[in-house]
Design a protein around this motif. Sequence first.
Motif, mmCIF file in Angstrom:
data_model
loop_
_atom_site.group_PDB
_atom_site.id
_atom_site.type_symbol
_atom_site.label_atom_id
_atom_site.label_comp_id
_atom_site.label_asym_id
_atom_site.label_seq_id
_atom_site.Cartn_x
_atom_site.Cartn_y
_atom_site.Cartn_z
ATOM 1 N N TRP A 140 0.859 -1.178 0.000
ATOM 2 C CA TRP A 140 0.000 0.000 0.000
ATOM 3 C C TRP A 140 0.898 1.232 0.000
ATOM 4 O O TRP A 140 1.821 1.346 0.826
ATOM 5 C CB TRP A 140 -0.909 -0.007 1.229
ATOM 6 N N LEU A 141 0.619 2.139 -0.912
ATOM 7 C CA LEU A 141 1.401 3.361 -1.079
ATOM 8 C C LEU A 141 0.559 4.566 -0.681
ATOM 9 O O LEU A 141 -0.672 4.541 -0.784
ATOM 10 C CB LEU A 141 1.862 3.512 -2.532
ATOM 11 N N THR A 142 1.235 5.615 -0.252
ATOM 12 C CA THR A 142 0.534 6.831 0.153
ATOM 13 C C THR A 142 1.200 8.035 -0.494
ATOM 14 O O THR A 142 2.306 7.942 -1.042
ATOM 15 C CB THR A 142 0.536 6.963 1.687
ATOM 16 N N HIS A 143 0.529 9.166 -0.449
ATOM 17 C CA HIS A 143 1.071 10.380 -1.062
ATOM 18 C C HIS A 143 2.319 10.835 -0.300
ATOM 19 O O HIS A 143 2.425 10.665 0.920
ATOM 20 C CB HIS A 143 0.015 11.476 -1.093
ATOM 21 N N ASN A 144 3.239 11.421 -1.016
ATOM 22 C CA ASN A 144 4.541 11.782 -0.447
ATOM 23 C C ASN A 144 4.404 12.901 0.580
ATOM 24 O O ASN A 144 3.591 13.815 0.426
ATOM 25 C CB ASN A 144 5.501 12.208 -1.564
ATOM 26 N N SER A 145 5.211 12.810 1.600
ATOM 27 C CA SER A 145 5.241 13.822 2.650
ATOM 28 C C SER A 145 6.429 14.752 2.424
ATOM 29 O O SER A 145 7.342 14.437 1.653
ATOM 30 C CB SER A 145 5.354 13.144 4.019
ATOM 31 N N PRO A 146 6.458 15.893 3.091
ATOM 32 C CA PRO A 146 7.567 16.834 2.897
ATOM 33 C C PRO A 146 8.941 16.238 3.201
ATOM 34 O O PRO A 146 9.937 16.630 2.577
ATOM 35 C CB PRO A 146 7.225 17.972 3.869
ATOM 36 N N HIS A 147 9.025 15.300 4.128
ATOM 37 C CA HIS A 147 10.330 14.723 4.467
ATOM 38 C C HIS A 147 10.731 13.592 3.530
ATOM 39 O O HIS A 147 11.835 13.067 3.637
ATOM 40 C CB HIS A 147 10.340 14.238 5.924
ATOM 41 N N GLY A 154 5.908 3.672 -8.095
ATOM 42 C CA GLY A 154 4.715 4.056 -8.822
ATOM 43 C C GLY A 154 3.767 2.881 -8.944
ATOM 44 O O GLY A 154 4.046 1.777 -8.471
ATOM 45 N N ILE A 155 2.624 3.123 -9.588
ATOM 46 C CA ILE A 155 1.608 2.087 -9.785
ATOM 47 C C ILE A 155 1.249 2.053 -11.264
ATOM 48 O O ILE A 155 0.885 3.081 -11.843
ATOM 49 C CB ILE A 155 0.349 2.359 -8.954
ATOM 50 N N LEU A 162 5.945 0.020 -9.801
ATOM 51 C CA LEU A 162 6.937 0.528 -10.740
ATOM 52 C C LEU A 162 8.035 1.217 -9.950
ATOM 53 O O LEU A 162 7.811 1.731 -8.855
ATOM 54 C CB LEU A 162 6.311 1.532 -11.715
ATOM 55 N N SER A 163 9.226 1.269 -10.526
ATOM 56 C CA SER A 163 10.332 1.940 -9.863
ATOM 57 C C SER A 163 10.864 3.064 -10.742
ATOM 58 O O SER A 163 10.289 4.141 -10.790
ATOM 59 C CB SER A 163 11.437 0.934 -9.523
ATOM 60 N N ASP A 164 11.916 2.802 -11.496
ATOM 61 C CA ASP A 164 12.560 3.863 -12.269
ATOM 62 C C ASP A 164 11.685 4.408 -13.390
ATOM 63 O O ASP A 164 11.865 5.539 -13.826
ATOM 64 C CB ASP A 164 13.880 3.346 -12.866
ATOM 65 N N THR A 165 10.745 3.626 -13.879
ATOM 66 C CA THR A 165 9.929 4.052 -15.015
ATOM 67 C C THR A 165 8.676 4.809 -14.597
ATOM 68 O O THR A 165 7.899 5.221 -15.453
ATOM 69 C CB THR A 165 9.511 2.835 -15.859
ATOM 70 N N ALA A 166 8.459 5.017 -13.315
ATOM 71 C CA ALA A 166 7.226 5.651 -12.853
ATOM 72 C C ALA A 166 7.289 7.162 -13.027
ATOM 73 O O ALA A 166 8.246 7.810 -12.603
ATOM 74 C CB ALA A 166 6.989 5.313 -11.392
ATOM 75 N N SER A 167 6.269 7.728 -13.655
ATOM 76 C CA SER A 167 6.182 9.185 -13.764
ATOM 77 C C SER A 167 5.637 9.795 -12.479
ATOM 78 O O SER A 167 5.990 10.915 -12.114
ATOM 79 C CB SER A 167 5.289 9.567 -14.945
ATOM 80 N N GLN A 168 4.774 9.076 -11.786
ATOM 81 C CA GLN A 168 4.237 9.502 -10.495
ATOM 82 C C GLN A 168 4.640 8.479 -9.448
ATOM 83 O O GLN A 168 4.320 7.302 -9.559
ATOM 84 C CB GLN A 168 2.712 9.594 -10.557
ATOM 85 N N ARG A 169 5.379 8.922 -8.450
ATOM 86 C CA ARG A 169 5.849 8.021 -7.408
ATOM 87 C C ARG A 169 5.162 8.351 -6.096
ATOM 88 O O ARG A 169 4.860 9.521 -5.801
ATOM 89 C CB ARG A 169 7.367 8.120 -7.250
ATOM 90 N N TYR A 170 4.937 7.314 -5.310
ATOM 91 C CA TYR A 170 4.324 7.443 -4.001
ATOM 92 C C TYR A 170 5.258 6.835 -2.956
ATOM 93 O O TYR A 170 6.223 6.159 -3.283
ATOM 94 C CB TYR A 170 2.974 6.720 -3.972
ATOM 95 N N THR A 171 4.914 7.052 -1.700
ATOM 96 C CA THR A 171 5.698 6.528 -0.587
ATOM 97 C C THR A 171 5.077 5.228 -0.082
ATOM 98 O O THR A 171 3.857 5.152 0.116
ATOM 99 C CB THR A 171 5.743 7.547 0.565
ATOM 100 N N TRP A 172 5.919 4.204 0.102
ATOM 101 C CA TRP A 172 5.393 2.979 0.704
ATOM 102 C C TRP A 172 4.960 3.288 2.133
ATOM 103 O O TRP A 172 5.726 3.851 2.920
ATOM 104 C CB TRP A 172 6.456 1.874 0.695
ATOM 105 N N ALA A 173 3.740 2.918 2.466
ATOM 106 C CA ALA A 173 3.179 3.203 3.784
ATOM 107 C C ALA A 173 3.633 2.209 4.851
ATOM 108 O O ALA A 173 3.113 2.219 5.967
ATOM 109 C CB ALA A 173 1.651 3.213 3.701
ATOM 110 N N SER A 174 4.587 1.349 4.516
ATOM 111 C CA SER A 174 5.142 0.361 5.448
ATOM 112 C C SER A 174 4.099 -0.652 5.906
ATOM 113 O O SER A 174 4.125 -1.125 7.053
ATOM 114 C CB SER A 174 5.797 1.043 6.657
#
Length: 230
Positions: A140-147, A154-155, A162-174
């Motif tokens: 599960w990924l979440t929107h990026n935080s300032p830190h 990406g998805i 997705l990793s290097d090819t993602a145009s939109q990247r998100y943060t893994w929510a752990s």
Amino acid sequence: MRAIILAAGRGERMRPLTDTTPKPLLCVRGKPLIEFHIEALAAAGVQDIIINTAWLSEQFPATLGDGTRFGVRLHFSDESAEPVGALETAGGIARALPLLCAEGDEAFWVVAGDVFLPDFHFPPEAAEQFLQRDLDALLWLTHNSPHHPNGDFGISAEGLGLSDTASQRYTWASVGLFRSRMFETIQPGAKAALRPYLEDAIRRHKLGAELLSGRWVDVGTVERLNSLQS
């Protein structure tokens, strides 16, 4: 399906609080942070929860007991005596596999003990769907935080990570679902980071990803911990 809560870290950025208390046992709104996960997993029907520990490991069973008061069974994978110390995420999961797969289960929930996920309920239907897909993991990924502005993954349109090819990247929510096969080549007691295994799964099209709905806080600083108290 069982679950593992990752709780072995030292919590350096939250010193001096973590000099005497493991980060997942720091209180949020009157109870240890880790208890939010335990209660949510119990409500989802998870009966066996493994907690991997290292720093101040003796405090976890002393604080949480055996799980009876939550309606679950708690098991502890204590890494404090390992020659290399805490084993990092993949190494900790590999060490705990005998507990996670004790009844032949091949899949399990993973969640970090230092994230606040009050709206995530470890949906049983997601676990059932995961078992029907030939994936090594579902994150599960979440929107990026300032830190962490650049995110992690990406998805794709097919719901793959997705990793290097993602145009939109998100943060893994752990938080995610994993299969034991991802960790079976790691020797018990070996230190191993998780990221290389996730990248390998992406290359093989075996990593699923979807967006998290609801609140998420990486409780990595005293300021973020304090922000949750009201």
